[in-house]
Design a protein around this motif. Structure first.
Motif: not given
Length: 640
Positions: A617-628
C-alpha cells in the motif's frame, strides 16, 4: 556500531564461498552438467489442426537446459552484434513468461545489465527509468510496451533498439529507433556466432563479480523510484545460498508466476539455475488456480495477498454451503491453528513437534474432511510455499501450516537481492521470517532497526550517492528501515516499517502492520486495510473489501444486482464489518483499537497508483485520496 543482537548463519558456507563470479557462469555450468534435463515448462496454444483441440486450448511444453542455452547464446550474440558491451543497460518490460528469463540470461551472457521495468508502469515512469538508467536497448513484450517508448521518444536519445517478444500487426514509426522481433534478434545472433565462434563463452569468462548485472527500480511509496545497483556477485550468491539453505532442491518443480521485474521473482531464477530443478513459467494471475493441479508444484512463491485470497475463498465457499459444512470448516480451521501452534511450541521447547494424542486425532479427522482438499487444490505435492514482499498475518500462516500447506515466510528487499532470511520446511516458525541465508549477517540496532550485511547487498543507488550514504555504511551494513527482533536461536521477526510506525497524541506508539495483520486474520471479507492515527487521539482505518467474498454474501441478503460500490455503502455491510472490528479490538491494547472505519467505494489497486506492483500500500497516496473520509472519522474528536 552499537547493536542489541547480531547473528550470521555460516551453515554450509563452503558452497556459498565457492560461488562463481556470476549467474552467467552458473548457467554455463548447469548446461554442461545436465544438458538433457528439463529446465523450463511454459504454456503454448494447442495446434489448431489437431483433431481434438478446442479453440484457445493450451498445453505445457518443455525446454531442456541445452535448448535454453541455444536460445540464450543466440540472444547474447545478437546483442553483441548490435554493439551492446560490458555493463550497457538493456531494459526488459514484460509479464512473466519464458522469454523474460531467456532475455535476462542473454543480457548477462553478453555482459550487459538488465534494467527491469514492470509492464504495468505508465509511459512517463517507463521513460524516467529508461533515461535514468541510460538503457541502450529494450526487450518489450508487445505493442503496448512499445507504444510507451514511442510516445516518450524525445526523452530517450540513448535508446537505439527495441526487441519485441510479440510483434504487432503494424510496427509504428519511431525516428532513430531500430525495432526487431526476438526471432530476428536470435537470427542475428546465430549469424554472429557463425562468424565469431566461442564469443559468448569468452564474454562470460571475462565477467567480473563486481560488474553491474541488474538495475531494479524500487516501486517506493513516495517520489520517483530509485535504481538499485545489483552486481553479478549478488545473483551468484543468491543462487548458491538458496541451494545451501535447502530452500530449493534439484528434484523440485517450481511454479513461477511472480513478476520477474520484481526482485522476489528474479532471485528465484538464480536458485533454480544453481539447483537445476524444473521451473514452470506463467505469469497470468487469473490462471494460477487452474495451473496448480496441472503443474503439481513442490515449491512456489507468492505475495501474502494470494494466500489471504485463497483462505477467504475457502471460508466463503464453506459459508455459502451453510449448516454442517460451515461448522465443520470453522472447527477444522481452529484445529489447524491449534495443531500448528502446539507443534511449533513443542519444537521450540523440546526439539520435537509431537502434539497431544487427542489433538492428533482431531487433526487426522479434520485432515480427511477438509485439509486434503486444500492440499489437492495446490496440486497435492507442495512441500513449501514461500511468502514474501509483505507481512503475512500469523493466523493465516498457522491455518495453512496446520492444513499441511507449509508457508515459508521470508524477508528481503530490492536492496538485498530479495533473499536475506527464510523459514525452512523442516523448522517453520510462524510469525517470523526465519533464519538468515548462509553468508548473510543480521544485526538489530539499539533503536530496533534491522541491519543486514552480506554479498547480496546492493552496491548503491544508481546516480544517487547521497541516498546511498543514508542507508549503506562504509563497512557494508545496510539500514533496512524495518523494525524487528532476533531470537536467541536466530529467527528474525519483523514488527513494522520504521517509517510507518506512528505515535498517537497520547504518546503511545502503534505499529499499523501488526493491527492490519490481525484484522486480516479475523475478517474473511477484507482485501486491504490501512490503519491511521499519527498524532491523533485514536486509531481509525480505511478498509477495502474483497469483491469475490462480499458480493455472494450480499446477494444472499437481498442485495443481488447491486454494484460493489452500492453494496459496501449498505448498512448491513457496515454492521458486518463492524462486528469483525470489535473482534479485532478485543485482542488489542486500548491505544491500538480502531475506533472508526470507512469502507472504500472500490478496493485499492495498482492501476490507480494506490498499490505498488508488489502489492504494498502506498500509504501517503491512499491517505491523500481519502482525506475527506479520514477527516470525517476525526470530526468532533477534540484532537490536540
Amino acid at each position: 556500531m552499537s547493536s542489541a543482537h547480531s547473528l550470521i548463519d555460516s551453515g554450509r558456507a563452503d558452497i556459498v564461498a565457492g560461488r562463481p563470479a556470476s549467474v552467467a557462469h552458473l548457467f554455463l555450468e548447469r548446461v554442461a552438467a545436465t544438458p538433457g534435463a528439463e529446465a523450463y515448462r511454459y504454456p503454448a496454444p494447442v495446434d489448431e489442426q489437431a483433431a481434438d483441440s478446442a479453440p484457445g486450448a493450451e498445453q505445457w511444453r518443455s525446454v531442456t537446459w541445452a535448448q535454453a542455452a541455444a536460445r540464450v547464446y543466440a540472444v547474447a550474440a545478437g546483442l553483441l552484434s548490435l554493439g551492446i558491451r560490458s555493463e550497457d543497460r538493456v531494459a526488459l518490460s514484460s509479464s512473466t513468461r519464458l522469454e523474460w528469463i531467456l532475455a535476462d540470461l542473454g543480457n548477462m551472457c553478453a555482459g550487459a545489465a538488465t534494467t527491469a521495468v514492470y509492464p504495468s508502469t505508465n509511459a512517463d515512469e517507463t521513460a524516467f527509468i529508461l533515461s535514468d538508467s541510460g538503457s541502450r536497448a529494450m526487450f518489450a513484450e508487445n505493442a503496448v510496451q512499445l507504444a510507451k517508448v514511442v510516445a516518450e521518444r524525445e526523452r530517450l536519445p540513448e535508446l537505439q533498439t527495441v526487441i519485441l517478444f510479440d510483434a504487432p500487426a503494424e510496427t509504428p514509426d519511431a525516428v532513430g529507433l531500430k525495432i526487431v522481433t526476438l526471432a530476428e534478434l536470435e537470427q542475428l545472433g546465430a549469424d554472429y556466432l557463425a562468424e565469431h565462434p566461442g564469443v559468448v563463452e569468452r564474454t562470460v569468462a571475462a565477467l567480473d563479480k563486481e560488474q553491474l548485472a541488474t538495475l531494479i527500480y524500487t516501486s517506493g511509496t513516495t517520489g520517483r523510484p530509485k535504481g538499485v545497483r545489483l552486481v553479478h556477485d549478488c545473483w551468484a550468491y543468491e543462487g548458491r545460498a538458496q541451494e545451501a539453505s535447502g530452500l530449493l532442491a534439484a528434484d523440485d518443480v517450481q511454479f513461477m508466476w511472480l513478476p520477474l521485474s520484481h526482485v522476489f521473482g528474479k532471485t528465484l531464477i538464480s536458485g533454480q539455475i544453481a539447483t537445476g530443478h524444473v521451473m514452470a513459467v506463467d505469469g497470468r494471475v487469473e490462471r494460477i488456480i487452474h495451473n496448480l493441479p496441472v503443474i503439481r508444484p513442490t515449491i512456489m512463491a507468492s505475495a501474502p495477498r494470494i494466500f489471504e485470497k485463497v483462505y477467504n475463498g475457502i471460508a466463503g465457499k464453506a459459508r455459502a454451503a451453510g449448516g454442517a459444512k460451515y461448522r465443520i470448516f470453522l472447527w477444522a480451521a481452529r484445529t489447524a491453528r491449534e495443531y500448528a501452534r502446539t507443534a511449533q511450541a513443542n519444537r521450540i521447547a523440546t526439539g520435537s513437534d509431537r502434539v497431544p494424542f487427542a489433538l492428533g486425532l482431531k487433526h487426522s479427522l479434520a485432515d480427511r474432511l477438509v485439509y486434503a482438499k486444500i492440499r489437492a487444490a495446490f496440486g497435492g505435492r507442495l512441500r513449501g510455499a514461500v511468502s514474501g514482499s509483505a507481512a503475512l498475518a500469523p493466523e493465516i500462516g498457522y491455518f495453512f501450516v496446520g492444513a499441511g500447506v507449509p508457508i515459508l515466510e521470508g524477508y528481503g528487499l530490492s536492496e538485498t537481492s530479495a533473499g536475506s532470511s527464510v523459514n525452512r520446511a523442516e523448522d517453520i516458525r510462524v510469525g517470523t521470517v526465519g533464519r538468515p541465508l548462509p553468508g548473510t549477517e543480521v544485526r538489530i540496532a539499539e533503536d530496533g532497526e534491522i541491519l543486514l550485511r552480506g554479498p547480496g547487498i546492493m552496491r548503491g543507488y544508481h546516480n544517487l550517492p547521497e541516498k546511498t550514504a543514508e542507508v549503506l555504511e562504509a563497512d557494508g551494513w545496510f539500514h533496512t528501515e524495518d523494525i524487528g527482533e532476533l531470537s536467541a536461536d536466530g529467527f528474525l521477526r519483523i514488527t513494522d516499517r520504521k517509517k510507518d510506525m506512528f505515535k498517537t497524541s497520547g504518546g503511545k506508539y502503534v505499529a499499523p502492520s501488526e493491527v492490519e495483520g490481525k484484522f486480516k486474520a479475523v475478517c474473511p471479507f477484507v482485501s486491504n486495510i490501512l490503519v491511521i492515527g499519527n498524532g491523533r487521539n485514536y486509531c481509525t482505518a480505511l478498509i477495502g473489501l474483497d469483491e469475490s467474498a462480499i458480493m455472494p454474501w450480499a446477494a444472499e441478503r437481498g442485495l443481488a444486482g447491486r454494484s460493489y460500490t452500492e453494496v459496501v455503502a449498505d448498512p448491513q455491510v457496515h454492521q458486518l464489518i463492524d462486528g469483525f472490528v470489535q473482534r479485532l479490538n478485543a485482542d488489542l491494547q486500548r491505544w491500538q483499537t480502531v475506533k472508526k472505519f470507512h469502507l472504500l467505494p472500490r478496493d485499492l489497486d495498482v492501476e490507480h497508483g494506490e498499490l505498488t506492483p508488489s502489492l504494498k500500500i502506498k500509504r501517503p497516496v491512499v491517505e491523500r485520496e481519502y482525506a475527506d473520509a479520514v477527516t470525517a472519522m476525526y470530526a468532533g474528536s477534540n484532537e490536540a
